[in-house]
Design a protein around this motif. Structure first.
Motif, PDB file in Angstrom:
ATOM      1  N   VAL A  77      72.357 160.675  34.479  1.00  0.00           N
ATOM      2  CA  VAL A  77      73.772 161.023  34.723  1.00  0.00           C
ATOM      3  C   VAL A  77      73.728 161.975  35.725  1.00  0.00           C
ATOM      4  O   VAL A  77      74.734 162.089  36.541  1.00  0.00           O
ATOM      5  CB  VAL A  77      74.099 161.634  33.327  1.00  0.00           C
ATOM      6  CG1 VAL A  77      75.609 162.495  33.610  1.00  0.00           C
ATOM      7  CG2 VAL A  77      74.144 160.803  32.296  1.00  0.00           C
ATOM      8  N   ASN A  78      72.593 162.837  36.073  1.00  0.00           N
ATOM      9  CA  ASN A  78      72.735 163.873  36.995  1.00  0.00           C
ATOM     10  C   ASN A  78      72.354 163.360  38.411  1.00  0.00           C
ATOM     11  O   ASN A  78      72.746 163.835  39.522  1.00  0.00           O
ATOM     12  CB  ASN A  78      71.334 164.423  36.878  1.00  0.00           C
ATOM     13  CG  ASN A  78      71.514 165.829  36.275  1.00  0.00           C
ATOM     14  OD1 ASN A  78      72.203 166.643  37.191  1.00  0.00           O
ATOM     15  ND2 ASN A  78      71.480 166.444  35.290  1.00  0.00           N
ATOM     16  N   VAL A 108      80.013 158.434  37.039  1.00  0.00           N
ATOM     17  CA  VAL A 108      80.915 159.919  36.944  1.00  0.00           C
ATOM     18  C   VAL A 108      80.581 161.169  37.967  1.00  0.00           C
ATOM     19  O   VAL A 108      81.152 161.652  38.510  1.00  0.00           O
ATOM     20  CB  VAL A 108      80.636 160.594  35.702  1.00  0.00           C
ATOM     21  CG1 VAL A 108      82.018 160.074  34.766  1.00  0.00           C
ATOM     22  CG2 VAL A 108      79.265 160.583  35.272  1.00  0.00           C
ATOM     23  N   SER A 109      79.078 161.118  38.369  1.00  0.00           N
ATOM     24  CA  SER A 109      78.593 162.132  39.302  1.00  0.00           C
ATOM     25  C   SER A 109      79.272 161.775  40.630  1.00  0.00           C
ATOM     26  O   SER A 109      79.351 162.871  41.479  1.00  0.00           O
ATOM     27  CB  SER A 109      76.879 162.222  39.487  1.00  0.00           C
ATOM     28  OG  SER A 109      76.262 160.973  39.868  1.00  0.00           O
ATOM     29  N   PHE A 133      66.591 163.165  27.618  1.00  0.00           N
ATOM     30  CA  PHE A 133      66.258 163.809  28.837  1.00  0.00           C
ATOM     31  C   PHE A 133      66.246 162.724  29.985  1.00  0.00           C
ATOM     32  O   PHE A 133      66.707 163.023  31.033  1.00  0.00           O
ATOM     33  CB  PHE A 133      65.058 164.554  28.969  1.00  0.00           C
ATOM     34  CG  PHE A 133      65.228 165.989  28.388  1.00  0.00           C
ATOM     35  CD1 PHE A 133      65.779 167.104  29.068  1.00  0.00           C
ATOM     36  CD2 PHE A 133      65.179 166.108  26.927  1.00  0.00           C
ATOM     37  CE1 PHE A 133      65.876 168.203  28.427  1.00  0.00           C
ATOM     38  CE2 PHE A 133      65.478 167.453  26.339  1.00  0.00           C
ATOM     39  CZ  PHE A 133      65.812 168.580  27.117  1.00  0.00           C
ATOM     40  N   PHE A 192      72.649 161.826  41.729  1.00  0.00           N
ATOM     41  CA  PHE A 192      73.554 161.770  43.004  1.00  0.00           C
ATOM     42  C   PHE A 192      73.522 161.129  44.383  1.00  0.00           C
ATOM     43  O   PHE A 192      74.113 160.133  44.656  1.00  0.00           O
ATOM     44  CB  PHE A 192      73.994 163.229  43.379  1.00  0.00           C
ATOM     45  CG  PHE A 192      75.191 163.533  44.226  1.00  0.00           C
ATOM     46  CD1 PHE A 192      76.492 163.334  43.649  1.00  0.00           C
ATOM     47  CD2 PHE A 192      74.967 163.619  45.465  1.00  0.00           C
ATOM     48  CE1 PHE A 192      77.539 163.486  44.453  1.00  0.00           C
ATOM     49  CE2 PHE A 192      76.069 163.824  46.598  1.00  0.00           C
ATOM     50  CZ  PHE A 192      77.347 163.574  45.831  1.00  0.00           C
ATOM     51  N   ILE A 193      72.288 161.163  44.802  1.00  0.00           N
ATOM     52  CA  ILE A 193      71.966 160.562  46.171  1.00  0.00           C
ATOM     53  C   ILE A 193      71.928 159.316  46.108  1.00  0.00           C
ATOM     54  O   ILE A 193      72.668 158.517  46.965  1.00  0.00           O
ATOM     55  CB  ILE A 193      70.438 161.063  46.835  1.00  0.00           C
ATOM     56  CG1 ILE A 193      70.508 162.698  47.046  1.00  0.00           C
ATOM     57  CG2 ILE A 193      70.217 160.199  48.433  1.00  0.00           C
ATOM     58  CD1 ILE A 193      69.339 163.140  47.901  1.00  0.00           C
ATOM     59  N   MET A 232      70.806 167.438  47.608  1.00  0.00           N
ATOM     60  CA  MET A 232      71.586 167.011  48.577  1.00  0.00           C
ATOM     61  C   MET A 232      73.215 167.359  48.008  1.00  0.00           C
ATOM     62  O   MET A 232      74.149 167.475  48.754  1.00  0.00           O
ATOM     63  CB  MET A 232      71.694 165.573  49.091  1.00  0.00           C
ATOM     64  CG  MET A 232      72.598 165.367  50.227  1.00  0.00           C
ATOM     65  SD  MET A 232      72.612 163.711  50.750  1.00  0.00           S
ATOM     66  CE  MET A 232      73.775 162.752  49.680  1.00  0.00           C
ATOM     67  N   ALA A 233      73.318 167.083  46.502  1.00  0.00           N
ATOM     68  CA  ALA A 233      74.610 167.030  45.871  1.00  0.00           C
ATOM     69  C   ALA A 233      75.530 168.480  46.338  1.00  0.00           C
ATOM     70  O   ALA A 233      76.572 168.384  46.634  1.00  0.00           O
ATOM     71  CB  ALA A 233      74.382 166.879  44.563  1.00  0.00           C
ATOM     72  N   ALA A 249      72.070 171.585  31.856  1.00  0.00           N
ATOM     73  CA  ALA A 249      72.436 170.402  31.174  1.00  0.00           C
ATOM     74  C   ALA A 249      73.640 169.639  31.818  1.00  0.00           C
ATOM     75  O   ALA A 249      73.724 168.552  31.791  1.00  0.00           O
ATOM     76  CB  ALA A 249      72.961 170.874  29.581  1.00  0.00           C
ATOM     77  N   ALA A 250      74.565 170.495  32.611  1.00  0.00           N
ATOM     78  CA  ALA A 250      75.516 169.669  33.121  1.00  0.00           C
ATOM     79  C   ALA A 250      75.299 168.965  34.309  1.00  0.00           C
ATOM     80  O   ALA A 250      74.181 169.610  35.067  1.00  0.00           O
ATOM     81  CB  ALA A 250      76.721 170.776  33.371  1.00  0.00           C
ATOM     82  N   PRO A 251      75.552 168.088  34.599  1.00  0.00           N
ATOM     83  CA  PRO A 251      75.320 167.053  35.996  1.00  0.00           C
ATOM     84  C   PRO A 251      75.656 167.870  37.054  1.00  0.00           C
ATOM     85  O   PRO A 251      76.742 168.448  37.167  1.00  0.00           O
ATOM     86  CB  PRO A 251      76.043 166.006  35.736  1.00  0.00           C
ATOM     87  CG  PRO A 251      76.128 165.572  34.418  1.00  0.00           C
ATOM     88  CD  PRO A 251      76.357 166.898  33.634  1.00  0.00           C
ATOM     89  N   VAL A 252      74.659 168.210  38.001  1.00  0.00           N
ATOM     90  CA  VAL A 252      74.755 169.081  39.059  1.00  0.00           C
ATOM     91  C   VAL A 252      76.076 168.845  39.851  1.00  0.00           C
ATOM     92  O   VAL A 252      76.768 169.674  40.303  1.00  0.00           O
ATOM     93  CB  VAL A 252      73.567 169.181  40.061  1.00  0.00           C
ATOM     94  CG1 VAL A 252      73.050 167.802  40.559  1.00  0.00           C
ATOM     95  CG2 VAL A 252      73.626 170.091  41.052  1.00  0.00           C
ATOM     96  N   ALA A 253      76.406 167.625  40.286  1.00  0.00           N
ATOM     97  CA  ALA A 253      77.525 167.110  41.049  1.00  0.00           C
ATOM     98  C   ALA A 253      78.610 167.544  40.463  1.00  0.00           C
ATOM     99  O   ALA A 253      79.570 167.977  41.249  1.00  0.00           O
ATOM    100  CB  ALA A 253      77.266 165.709  41.230  1.00  0.00           C
ATOM    101  N   LEU A 254      78.633 167.550  39.232  1.00  0.00           N
ATOM    102  CA  LEU A 254      80.020 167.879  38.607  1.00  0.00           C
ATOM    103  C   LEU A 254      80.126 169.618  38.518  1.00  0.00           C
ATOM    104  O   LEU A 254      81.337 170.184  38.671  1.00  0.00           O
ATOM    105  CB  LEU A 254      80.071 167.442  36.915  1.00  0.00           C
ATOM    106  CG  LEU A 254      79.903 165.863  36.872  1.00  0.00           C
ATOM    107  CD1 LEU A 254      80.110 165.439  35.450  1.00  0.00           C
ATOM    108  CD2 LEU A 254      80.934 165.263  37.958  1.00  0.00           C
ATOM    109  N   PRO A 281      81.665 165.554  30.367  1.00  0.00           N
ATOM    110  CA  PRO A 281      80.250 164.989  30.176  1.00  0.00           C
ATOM    111  C   PRO A 281      79.272 166.182  29.877  1.00  0.00           C
ATOM    112  O   PRO A 281      78.106 166.044  29.400  1.00  0.00           O
ATOM    113  CB  PRO A 281      79.707 164.444  31.329  1.00  0.00           C
ATOM    114  CG  PRO A 281      81.024 164.235  32.240  1.00  0.00           C
ATOM    115  CD  PRO A 281      81.827 165.385  31.899  1.00  0.00           C
ATOM    116  N   ALA A 282      79.680 167.473  30.416  1.00  0.00           N
ATOM    117  CA  ALA A 282      78.732 168.460  30.304  1.00  0.00           C
ATOM    118  C   ALA A 282      78.606 169.211  28.929  1.00  0.00           C
ATOM    119  O   ALA A 282      77.351 169.403  28.475  1.00  0.00           O
ATOM    120  CB  ALA A 282      79.251 169.859  31.210  1.00  0.00           C
TER     121      ALA A 282
END
Lengths: 279, 301
Positions: free
Chosen positions: A210-211, A228-229, A204, A213-214, B238-239, B119-124, A254-255
């Motif tokens: 990975v999640n 990647v993000s 986790f 972004f900012i 923000m994404a 589970a998936a990265p939010v930006a993606l 990645p998902a």
């Protein structure tokens, strides 16, 4: 206990529509990623079917040979692993101490950590962007590795605290009576038993990285150091030129493994999350 | 023997615990506490992108932002879409959790599908929605056209019209938060002691009656925690906005985090940007305290 047939049906009737809505975007990514340009951008075609030149793996080939996608994946994994290592080094002892050794103080600190996890990067990225520039880490992965523990440590400590609370005390006391020091007991008895919990925290924590972004978009602008993000969005969408097929392939890759891991470790995550300071 | 003494010290609980916790506290202090203070300081100066200091301007940044129409829109949008998205999430998650906790056939697959958005990265996954809401090739519009529900030659522009764009952003947030809230609610349901269920059965409480008088009240504290996370995650994300609309069209879908980013990083007014971001802090702090108090009170009674 297993359900009767009628209850099974009812459950599927309720859960099914939810599952369809929640999973649809991923099905759509998969479908899009397998289409040829010709098929994709022909508005006459039924988007749910495959048309001329589809299905094809061209988009995946393009992604890995003509873009820096593989490089961003690697960057993401590097950052994730480094942050996980730092997080474990700091959170393992802290989580244990909060679960065991420190009574009321532990309670207060535990709730404090929980609150810190709720302080969002939105409030911190502006000053941090200046600090990062000031120490010369702009555009370098090190900036992310340095900053991410700010949210992974509170999160991981919280979860670990929950896991450690569930280990019977007698086990450690026995070891201490046998002459082992507290620290030795921790490393040789407590950590090995907690391995499933620790693995959950690793997964986790990694996915939090990975999640993110900012920070990634505020600190990194050179395409060499992107993750990647942010890389996919900023590099594969240029003005009005979209590579939708490749984009969808890039988001799907990645998902899927992350979702598989989540599903496998979900029950442990729940146990740790609720085992924290809420009881 | 210094080595020996060090060991003895570590053996003492009073010493060991702080030694184990200290690194975490230091890290958190440096990476969260310090920037937070720095952020407050910056918001009171006219610092620009080039430096970490600036002239002291008091509350000028706050007052000038408060009268800025873009800020006003951002503030209102943030509150509205956070509330709407979380209302959807709570309703959906309560229902979903209630059924997903059962041991039905195909549970593994269903859980996998339901968990995907989390589970998936939010930006993606938001890029996925960018495609789903595309102006020309939207699958939503294609379906609506086939069903003759919208004008074939003038389909809705999901990301190009203010209200629809807001609805799109809200949808993506609700979609993404639903699995997480469901997981937390499952945890809440799972923690209800078996004896309670048995007692309810003995007392003749079944079906809806049991749900209303037994299950829901017991689920309330953990549901509150789910909502707390949901609010914080949506209000500060923000994404989704960045990728779907960047605050457009004409700043109509502006959100506070996005506006802070555009003012502070892209516009270079570090001080003003910090002020925008900090507007969220008191609101979030109050929400957090209220919800934690509520969760605790419910738990006690």
């Amino acid at each position: 206990m297993p359900l009767r047939r009628r209850d099974n049906m009812l459950t599927w009737l309720v859960v099914g529509p939810f599952a369809i809505v929640l999973a649809f975007p991923f099905y759509w990514m998969l479908q899009t990623s397998l289409k040829s340009e010709l098929d994709l951008y022909n508005t006459e075609n039924n988007p749910f079917a495959f048309g001329e030149g589809s299905p094809t793996l061209d988009n995946y080939r393009f992604l890995f040979s003509d873009t820096q996608y593989a490089h961003w994946l690697l960057n993401t994994v590097l950052v994730g692993l480094a942050v996980v290592a730092i997080t474990l080094a700091v959170s393992l002892p802290a989580g244990y101490a909060l679960a065991r050794l420190s009574g009321r103080w532990g309670q207060t600190l535990g709730v404090g950590l929980f609150l810190v996890y709720l302080v969002p990067p939105t409030l911190l990225f502006l000053p941090l962007s200046r600090v990062v520039a000031e120490v010369g880490l702009q555009d370098r992965l090190a900036a992310l590795i340095l900053v991410y523990p700010g949210f992974t440590i509170p999160f991981a400590t919280w979860l670990l605290m929950g896991f450690f609370k569930s280990i019977p005390r007698e086990l450690e006391d026995a070891a201490v009576v046998d002459g082992a020091s507290r620290l030795r007991t921790l490393v040789w008895i407590v950590f090995p038993i907690s391995l499933p919990g620790i693995l959950t925290v690793v997964i986790f924590t990694f996915s939090l990285c990975v999640n993110e972004f900012i920070y990634a978009i505020a600190f990194i602008t050179s395409s060499d150091s992107k993750v990647v993000s942010t890389g996919i969005y900023t590099e594969l969408i240029r003005g009005d030129v979209f590579y939708w097929g490749a984009l969808m392939a890039a988001t799907l890759i990645p998902a899927v493994p992350l979702a598989l891991l989540y599903n496998t470790f979900l029950d442990r995550f729940i146990a740790g999350f609720t085992g924290g300071a809420f009881r | 023997m210094p080595r020996r003494r060090r060991r003895d010290l570590l053996e003492q609980r009073r010493f060991l615990a702080p030694a184990l916790i200290a690194p975490a506290v230091v890290f958190v202090g440096l990476l969260v506490g310090a920037p937070l203070i720095l952020s407050v300081y910056l918001s009171l100066t006219n610092a620009t992108a080039g430096s970490l200091t600036g002239g002291f301007v008091g509350f000028d940044n706050y007052t000038s932002q408060w009268s800025d129409p873009n800020f006003r829109t951002a503030f209102r949008n943030t509150i509205v879409f956070t509330l709407v998205a979380n209302a959807i999430v709570v309703l959906g998650a309560s229902v979903l959790a209630h059924f997903l906790i059962r041991e039905f056939r195909g549970r593994w697959l269903m859980r996998f599908l339901v968990l995907l958005p989390w589970a998936a990265p939010v930006a993606l996954s938001t890029i996925g929605f960018l495609w789903i809401f595309d102006s020309l090739f939207s699958v939503v519009n294609w379906t609506l056209k086939e069903l003759s529900l919208v004008d074939r030659f003038n389909p809705p522009q999901w990301l190009g019209e203010p209200n629809k764009a807001l609805a799109a952003i809200t949808t993506v947030h609700a979609w993404r938060l639903l699995p997480f809230a469901t997981v937390i609610m499952i945890a809440g349901l799972a923690s209800i002691p078996k004896e309670v269920n048995d007692a309810a059965k003995v007392d003749g409480a079944t079906g809806l009656k049991k749900l209303w008088f037994v299950t829901l009240p017991l689920q309330l504290p953990i549901a509150t925690i789910a909502v707390l996370f949901g609010i914080v995650f949506t209000a500060t994300d923000m994404a989704v906005v960045y990728i779907l609309t960047r605050g457009g069209p004409f700043n109509s879908t502006q959100m506070l985090p996005m506006w802070a980013f555009q003012t502070g990083i892209q516009g270079g007014s570090l001080g003003e940007g910090a002020a925008v971001a900090l507007f969220l802090l008191p609101v979030l702090a109050i929400v957090t305290v209220l919800m934690l108090l509520f969760a605790r009170r419910v738990e006690v009674t």
